[in-house]
Every structure is written in C-alpha cells, then in structure tokens.
Write an enzyme that holds these catalytic residues in place. Structure first.
Site, PDB file in Angstrom:
ATOM      1  N   HIS A  70       9.474  54.567  57.004  1.00 16.56           N
ATOM      2  CA  HIS A  70       8.021  54.329  56.857  1.00 16.56           C
ATOM      3  C   HIS A  70       7.715  52.843  56.659  1.00 16.56           C
ATOM      4  O   HIS A  70       6.711  52.503  56.048  1.00 16.56           O
ATOM      5  CB  HIS A  70       7.431  55.128  55.691  1.00 16.56           C
ATOM      6  CG  HIS A  70       7.860  56.561  55.651  1.00 16.56           C
ATOM      7  ND1 HIS A  70       7.133  57.588  56.226  1.00 16.56           N
ATOM      8  CD2 HIS A  70       8.976  57.147  55.135  1.00 16.56           C
ATOM      9  CE1 HIS A  70       7.764  58.738  56.047  1.00 16.56           C
ATOM     10  NE2 HIS A  70       8.894  58.504  55.397  1.00 16.56           N
TER      11      HIS A  70
ATOM     12  N   SER B 263       1.533  27.148  69.994  1.00 11.10           N
ATOM     13  CA  SER B 263       0.106  27.431  70.143  1.00 11.10           C
ATOM     14  C   SER B 263      -0.583  26.191  70.675  1.00 11.10           C
ATOM     15  O   SER B 263      -0.238  25.067  70.312  1.00 11.10           O
ATOM     16  CB  SER B 263      -0.467  27.811  68.778  1.00 11.10           C
ATOM     17  OG  SER B 263      -1.861  27.564  68.754  1.00 11.10           O
TER      18      SER B 263
ATOM     19  N   LYS C 267       2.574  26.567  64.795  1.00 12.79           N
ATOM     20  CA  LYS C 267       2.982  27.890  65.256  1.00 12.79           C
ATOM     21  C   LYS C 267       4.257  27.888  66.086  1.00 12.79           C
ATOM     22  O   LYS C 267       4.497  27.005  66.892  1.00 12.79           O
ATOM     23  CB  LYS C 267       1.868  28.541  66.113  1.00 12.79           C
ATOM     24  CG  LYS C 267       0.624  28.919  65.356  1.00 12.79           C
ATOM     25  CD  LYS C 267       0.842  29.974  64.287  1.00 12.79           C
ATOM     26  CE  LYS C 267       1.196  31.331  64.868  1.00 12.79           C
ATOM     27  NZ  LYS C 267       0.066  31.902  65.616  1.00 12.79           N
TER      28      LYS C 267
ATOM     29  N   GLU D  34       7.428  39.964  72.266  1.00  8.49           N
ATOM     30  CA  GLU D  34       6.081  40.536  72.427  1.00  8.49           C
ATOM     31  C   GLU D  34       5.856  40.996  73.858  1.00  8.49           C
ATOM     32  O   GLU D  34       5.296  42.068  74.105  1.00  8.49           O
ATOM     33  CB  GLU D  34       5.011  39.499  72.069  1.00  8.49           C
ATOM     34  CG  GLU D  34       4.897  39.213  70.585  1.00  8.49           C
ATOM     35  CD  GLU D  34       3.894  38.097  70.312  1.00  8.49           C
ATOM     36  OE1 GLU D  34       2.889  38.373  69.665  1.00  8.49           O
ATOM     37  OE2 GLU D  34       4.122  36.956  70.760  1.00  8.49           O
TER      38      GLU D  34
END
Ligand code: ARG
Length: 466
Positions: A165, A286, A292, A299
């Site tokens: 979980h 970024s 970043k 992804e």
C-alpha cells in the site's frame, strides 16, 4: 465488346476489370506503402522461396526462376540503397516490388504471382517480420535482466523498506526487490517465445483464400524459409491475426512490468525518497526551473505503456466482427504491431542502459529501514515462539506500536521493562529480534529475502543469462 474503355493501362496490377481510374482520395486512403515498406526484405525473401517452389513444381522453368531471382536481387538492392522508384499507384510493398520486378526483367516477372495472393503473401511477411523482431526483443529483455542482476549483485548488502500500500512494511534486500523484476521479465520472455512459436507457421500456398491450383510443395517452401510447419487451413491462414494479437498481449505485459519499474524509479529518485540517483545522462532539465533534474526516461516508458495497450485493443477490435476470410480491415494490423514492437524494444533498451548507471544512496536507505516500525511483525512472531497464538501476538504488538506512536518513539527505543508491561511473555531475548538484519535473515525459505537465498538466486541468474 462493351462500350466502356478498359483502363488496364492506368497502372494498377489488378486494373483489368475496371473502367475507371482509382480516385486520388482512394489511392491515398487505401495505401499501406508508408508503413508496410519495412516488410520489403521479408517480402523478397518470401518471393524467392515462392519462385523456387514454382520451379520445383514445374510451373516455372529453371530459366524463368533464375530470371526472377536475379530481378528480385536487383529490386532488393534498390530498396536497400533507397534508390527504389516508388510510384503513387503502388498500393502496398507487394505490388511495388512486383511492378518493379516486371519493369526490370520483362513479362516473366508477371509469372511470380502464380498461385499466390497478396493475402497469403502479407500473412507470410508479417510472420517473418514478427519472428525476427521477437528474436531481437528476447535478446533486449535479457540485457535488461542483466542490468538488474548487476545492480543486485553490487548491492547485496543493502536493506530497504519493503512496501505494501506504499506504506513501509518489512525490511527486504534491495537486491531481492530488483530480482523481482528479473522474475517478471523471465515470464515475459516465456510469453514472447510462445507467441513466436505460434507465429512460426508458413501460410504461403493458401492463395487468396481457397488454396493453390498448382502442385506446390508447401513443406519445401517452409523449409526454405525456416518454418517448422505449414498452415493447415487456407481460410484460417489468410484470415487470422491471432498470432499478432498474442504478440501484442505479450508486449503489453512487458510494458506493464517496465511501467511499474519506471514508477519506482520515479518515486525512488524523488526528493521524498532519495533512495537512488538516476544518471545525469538519462535525465533532462526544466526550461524554467534551474534546479530541476527530471526522470523523463522512466516517465516516458510509463507513458508509452498506454500506447502499447491501445494497440492490443485496437487489433482485437479490428478482428472481432470480420467474416472469413481476408478483409481489407486486416491492413490495420501492421501499424499496431510495428509501433508496439518499436516502442517495447526502445523502452527495454533505454531502461537497461539507465539501470547500469543507477546510483544507490546507501545512507538514505540505511536510515529508512530504521523507522516506520518495520520490525513490528518480528515482535509478533517472537511472541508466537513463546506460545501466544498469532492473532493475540498481533494485537499485543499493535498496542506496543500504538504506545510508541503516541510517545514519538521507535520500537528499538523500548526497554525490556517497557515490553513486559504489554505482555509477560517478552523475555530477555526479545530485544534481540528487533534488528533489521535479523528480520531479513529469518526469511530463509525459498523465495524469501534472506542474504543466502538472494545470493543463490543472483548466481543462478548470472549463469542462465550468460
Ligand atoms: N496491403 C494489404 C494488407 O496489408 C495487402 C493485402 C491486400 N489484399 C487485397 N486483396 N487487397 O493487408
């Protein structure tokens, strides 16, 4: 005869019975050339085998076969070198090659299609292509497994919180976690091999749908093309694409596994976890926020998973209402299959490379296994060894955890006296079970996370993946 002028000269190989030229819109709409040209090598390979089979059957003379083989070789060179003169009337790669063959060697080129249809031809090409690509992908998946095993070996001593979980649950070895993906990928390889075995059947000789009028030795064609078997029903052979769907299903499962791995890489490399650092060369920045470092590769693998699932569903849906045998709907099979194969191969390759450069933050992991009450189950199991039924042991330990939570303490801050206030079954040896190493080492059965089990499995993988 009739008043209408026939338009055979309009360029289509099938134009004999037509009185109008194909509308431009239709030409564009029906063309598959943009995507099926990637089948050219397999189409030519199939044509060579077909020509030889016709020769063996006495349908073509030896000289005719030789002329066709020479012509096909010339066409192949043109295609390989990017010098092939495509024309708008080439509906698909099969027609383009036959047209060009006849241009190069004259009317004898028109004998190649004897006893063959594009329906059995395209079924053959697709099977040949799939066979090649699945073979390559199996090697790619093995590489990815090797990367995972390599990281497992390098971090055999590193413990981490295991989750259920997404809540900290019990300590496990990082290597055990990585090897879980190796197991998944091994099953994926089994499914890819199964798909390959069912695709590996030779359909040529089925003609358009009913079979061949010529005494072709289909087993001979199969042998030339390296197929262990021939299809047993011509209608089935030109109609079905279950072999492609099966491959897509196997590919979808590969992506599902890659996507879960990717999700964990995204999570683990986040500042909330900091378990790992992805190599800079596999991240992007970024355009606005200078600090970043984004995990775009995992992804994108996660994102592309939806696309591969989509191809599976698309082809299932394309097939579901089709009467036997060939219908032009089947032309839709190719883009789905090609894109799924491309996507999975690229994802497997990039993840294998990324994983090699993964840095594991040992310090962070060492800290993370020391909180979150990961050892609570050990305490409950200790009480079981002292004769308490597990359900009661669970309840007692739950109360211990609750008290720790209320006082903002960890289980390992407890004294024996603290423990004995919850149950007099706690003895002097109770505190000793509250170690991460002990918790890991006690999971010593096959499939457990104990060091010796994990080390043995790493060894087995290193041998079988060699
Ligand atoms: N381009 C077609 C396909 O990909 C080849 C078979 C066409 N057959 C036909 N009878 N129109 O399915």
């Amino acid at each position: 005869m009739g008043k209408k002028k026939l338009v055979a000269k309009a360029g289509k190989l099938w134009a004999g019975r037509f009185t109008e030229r194909t509308h431009k819109l239709v030409e564009t709409f029906t063309s598959s050339l943009a995507f099926d040209r990637r089948l050219f090598a397999h189409d030519i390979e199939g044509s060579i085998a077909h020509a030889k089979t016709l020769g063996k059957a006495g349908v073509l003379t030896g000289r005719e076969v030789s002329a066709i083989l020479r012509g096909l070789a010339a066409v192949r060179t043109e295609l390989e070198k990017g010098r092939f003169p495509f024309v708008p009337q080439d509906e698909d790669i099969h027609m383009a090659i036959e047209r060009r063959l006849t241009e190069l060697i004259g009317p004898v080129g028109g004998k190649l299609h004897t006893g063959r249809s594009r329906n059995d031809q395209v079924a053959l090409d697709l099977r040949l292509y799939l066979r090649q690509e699945l073979g390559r992908l199996l090697e790619g998946v093995t590489q990815l497994q090797r990367s995972l095993v390599g990281q497992a070996r390098a971090h055999q001593d590193v413990a981490m919180p295991g989750y259920t979980h997404l809540q900290r649950a019990q300590p496990v070895l990082l290597a055990h976690h990585l090897l879980a993906y190796v197991e998944m990928l091994e099953r994926d390889k089994g499914r890819l091999r199964d798909a390959l075995a069912r695709a590996n059947v030779m359909p040529l000789g089925s003609g358009a749908l009913a079979g061949s009028n010529y005494p072709v030795d289909r087993a001979y064609t199969a042998k030339l093309l390296g197929f262990p078997r021939v299809t047993e029903n011509s209608l089935d052979a030109v109609s079905d694409r279950d072999f492609a769907i099966e491959a897509l299903a196997a590919l979808a499962l590969v992506m599902m596994h890659l996507s879960r791995l990717s999700e964990e890489l995204v999570l683990w490399s986040s500042q909330e976890f900091r378990f790992v650092d992805l190599p800079d060369a596999f991240c992007t920045g970024s355009s606005m926020m200078p600090q970043k470092k984004n995990p775009d590769v995992p992804e994108l693998v996660r994102g592309k998973t939806g696309r591969v699932y989509g191809h599976l569903l698309a082809l299932l849906t394309t097939m579901k209402g089709l009467p036997l045998s060939y219908n032009r709907d089947l032309q839709e099979d190719k883009e789905a299959l090609f894109d799924a194969l491309d996507t999975v191969a690229a994802s497997v390759e990039v993840l294998a490379a990324l994983l090699k450069g993964l840095t594991v933050n040992r310090k962070i992991l060492a800290g993370s296994v020391n909180s979150g009450y990961l050892l609570a189950t050990e305490l409950a199991d200790y009480l079981v060894t002292k004769g308490l039924p597990f359900r009661q042991a669970h309840a007692v330990t739950g109360r211990v955890v609750r008290a720790c939570l209320d006082r903002n303490r960890d289980l390992r801050d407890l004294t024996l006296a603290d423990l004995r206030s919850f149950s007099d079954r706690f003895g002097k040896d109770a505190l000793a079970v509250l170690t991460v190493t002990g918790a890991i080492e006690r999971k010593a059965q096959v499939g457990g996370t104990a060091h010796k089990r994990v080390a043995a499995r790493i060894k087995q993988w290193e041998q079988s993946l060699r």
